[in-house]
Design a protein around this motif. Structure first.
Motif, PDB file in Angstrom:
ATOM      1  N   LEU A   4      14.098   8.656 -14.935  1.00  0.00           N
ATOM      2  CA  LEU A   4      15.020   7.224 -15.022  1.00  0.00           C
ATOM      3  C   LEU A   4      13.685   5.999 -16.257  1.00  0.00           C
ATOM      4  O   LEU A   4      14.529   4.854 -15.926  1.00  0.00           O
ATOM      5  CB  LEU A   4      14.691   6.472 -13.537  1.00  0.00           C
ATOM      6  N   GLY A   5      12.400   6.298 -16.589  1.00  0.00           N
ATOM      7  CA  GLY A   5      11.436   5.370 -17.389  1.00  0.00           C
ATOM      8  C   GLY A   5      11.653   4.346 -16.299  1.00  0.00           C
ATOM      9  O   GLY A   5      11.425   2.281 -16.670  1.00  0.00           O
ATOM     10  N   ILE A   6      10.759   4.702 -15.051  1.00  0.00           N
ATOM     11  CA  ILE A   6      11.227   3.072 -13.817  1.00  0.00           C
ATOM     12  C   ILE A   6       8.858   3.497 -13.589  1.00  0.00           C
ATOM     13  O   ILE A   6       8.525   4.056 -13.053  1.00  0.00           O
ATOM     14  CB  ILE A   6      11.708   3.308 -12.812  1.00  0.00           C
ATOM     15  N   VAL A   7       8.959   1.887 -13.534  1.00  0.00           N
ATOM     16  CA  VAL A   7       7.685   2.425 -12.405  1.00  0.00           C
ATOM     17  C   VAL A   7       7.747   2.022 -11.576  1.00  0.00           C
ATOM     18  O   VAL A   7       7.942   0.697 -10.846  1.00  0.00           O
ATOM     19  CB  VAL A   7       6.506   1.165 -13.379  1.00  0.00           C
ATOM     20  N   TRP A   8       6.854   2.828 -10.976  1.00  0.00           N
ATOM     21  CA  TRP A   8       7.776   2.441  -9.063  1.00  0.00           C
ATOM     22  C   TRP A   8       6.038   1.982  -8.583  1.00  0.00           C
ATOM     23  O   TRP A   8       4.903   1.808  -8.801  1.00  0.00           O
ATOM     24  CB  TRP A   8       7.556   3.792  -8.420  1.00  0.00           C
ATOM     25  N   ARG A   9       6.328   1.294  -7.177  1.00  0.00           N
ATOM     26  CA  ARG A   9       5.072   0.503  -6.605  1.00  0.00           C
ATOM     27  C   ARG A   9       5.224   1.296  -5.324  1.00  0.00           C
ATOM     28  O   ARG A   9       6.140   1.257  -4.088  1.00  0.00           O
ATOM     29  CB  ARG A   9       5.228  -0.961  -6.214  1.00  0.00           C
ATOM     30  N   VAL A  10       3.753   1.346  -5.248  1.00  0.00           N
ATOM     31  CA  VAL A  10       3.892   2.389  -3.697  1.00  0.00           C
ATOM     32  C   VAL A  10       3.024   1.792  -3.086  1.00  0.00           C
ATOM     33  O   VAL A  10       1.813   1.582  -3.389  1.00  0.00           O
ATOM     34  CB  VAL A  10       3.774   3.979  -3.539  1.00  0.00           C
ATOM     35  N   PRO A  11       2.905   1.463  -1.679  1.00  0.00           N
ATOM     36  CA  PRO A  11       1.733   0.757  -0.799  1.00  0.00           C
ATOM     37  C   PRO A  11       0.804   1.953  -0.225  1.00  0.00           C
ATOM     38  O   PRO A  11       1.075   3.163   0.029  1.00  0.00           O
ATOM     39  CB  PRO A  11       2.363   0.342   0.819  1.00  0.00           C
ATOM     40  N   VAL A  12      -0.611   1.329  -0.727  1.00  0.00           N
ATOM     41  CA  VAL A  12      -1.853   2.537  -0.341  1.00  0.00           C
ATOM     42  C   VAL A  12      -1.917   2.763   0.775  1.00  0.00           C
ATOM     43  O   VAL A  12      -2.228   4.315   1.474  1.00  0.00           O
ATOM     44  CB  VAL A  12      -3.075   1.545  -1.024  1.00  0.00           C
ATOM     45  N   THR A  13      -1.653   2.424   2.042  1.00  0.00           N
ATOM     46  CA  THR A  13      -1.237   2.398   3.093  1.00  0.00           C
ATOM     47  C   THR A  13       0.221   3.594   3.273  1.00  0.00           C
ATOM     48  O   THR A  13      -0.249   4.047   4.605  1.00  0.00           O
ATOM     49  CB  THR A  13      -0.561   1.428   4.278  1.00  0.00           C
ATOM     50  N   GLY A  14       0.655   3.773   2.847  1.00  0.00           N
ATOM     51  CA  GLY A  14       2.368   4.790   2.600  1.00  0.00           C
ATOM     52  C   GLY A  14       3.207   3.946   2.667  1.00  0.00           C
ATOM     53  O   GLY A  14       3.369   3.019   2.918  1.00  0.00           O
ATOM     54  N   GLY A  15       4.379   4.192   3.000  1.00  0.00           N
ATOM     55  CA  GLY A  15       5.380   3.952   2.894  1.00  0.00           C
ATOM     56  C   GLY A  15       6.242   4.860   1.810  1.00  0.00           C
ATOM     57  O   GLY A  15       5.967   4.621   0.888  1.00  0.00           O
ATOM     58  N   ARG A  16       7.504   3.758   1.991  1.00  0.00           N
ATOM     59  CA  ARG A  16       8.458   3.694   1.014  1.00  0.00           C
ATOM     60  C   ARG A  16       8.121   2.848  -0.538  1.00  0.00           C
ATOM     61  O   ARG A  16       7.473   1.693  -0.598  1.00  0.00           O
ATOM     62  CB  ARG A  16       9.903   2.664   1.629  1.00  0.00           C
TER      63      ARG A  16
END
Length: 160
Positions: A4-16
């Motif tokens: 997809l060519g996407i940079v994802w953001r993921v919470p350090v504490t987990g989650g969506r």
């Protein structure tokens, strides 16, 4: 499955996860290898991403609210670019692993670049590069070598 060519953001504490950067510059080329956004580094208030298919090194500023700023192309014509590492905490000089070219390339702040290590130095399909103090670490995956010889090359960084 297409990349997809996407940079994802993921919470350090987990989650969506959420899409943080989705610019066209991150996507693979339709007739290319399928590898678009590949290596990623956080440096000096920005996220730096390599795009293997396009042979580019991208800089995406992180805004005060944490969102992605406007993507800029910092270097082009980096065939086989995989991962990268900055030569110091300050400044934008980058070493780039060229997996498909069996090279390590230095990219200067204005985007000019030159080859600093080659297959003759002992690397074979380098997938990443790391810098600690003045030591450069280049792991070779040796994916495409007729006689695979995975190894780790250590080099000395000579800068000011």
């Amino acid at each position: 499955m297409p990349l997809l060519g996407i940079v994802w953001r993921v919470p350090v504490t987990g989650g969506r996860r959420t899409a943080w950067a989705t610019t066209r510059a991150l996507r693979p080329v339709p007739s290319g290898t399928g590898f678009g956004a590949n290596g990623i580094k956080v440096h000096d208030g920005a996220v730096w991403v390599s795009n293997t298919d396009r042979g580019t090194l991208l800089r995406i500023p992180v805004r005060r609210n944490g969102s992605a700023g406007r993507t800029s192309v910092r270097a082009t014509d980096l065939d086989g670019i995989d991962d990268s590492a900055f030569t110091s905490r300050h400044g934008d000089t980058v070493l780039v692993a060229g997996n498909g070219t069996n090279q390590v390339v230095v990219v200067r702040p204005k985007g000019t670049h030159s080859v600093v290590l080659t297959q003759q130095d002992g690397i074979s399909n380098p997938t990443s590069v790391a810098v600690r103090d003045r030591t450069v670490y280049v792991p070779s995956a040796s994916y495409f070598a007729p006689e695979p010889d995975p190894n780790l090359l250590l080099a000395r960084l000579n800068h000011g």
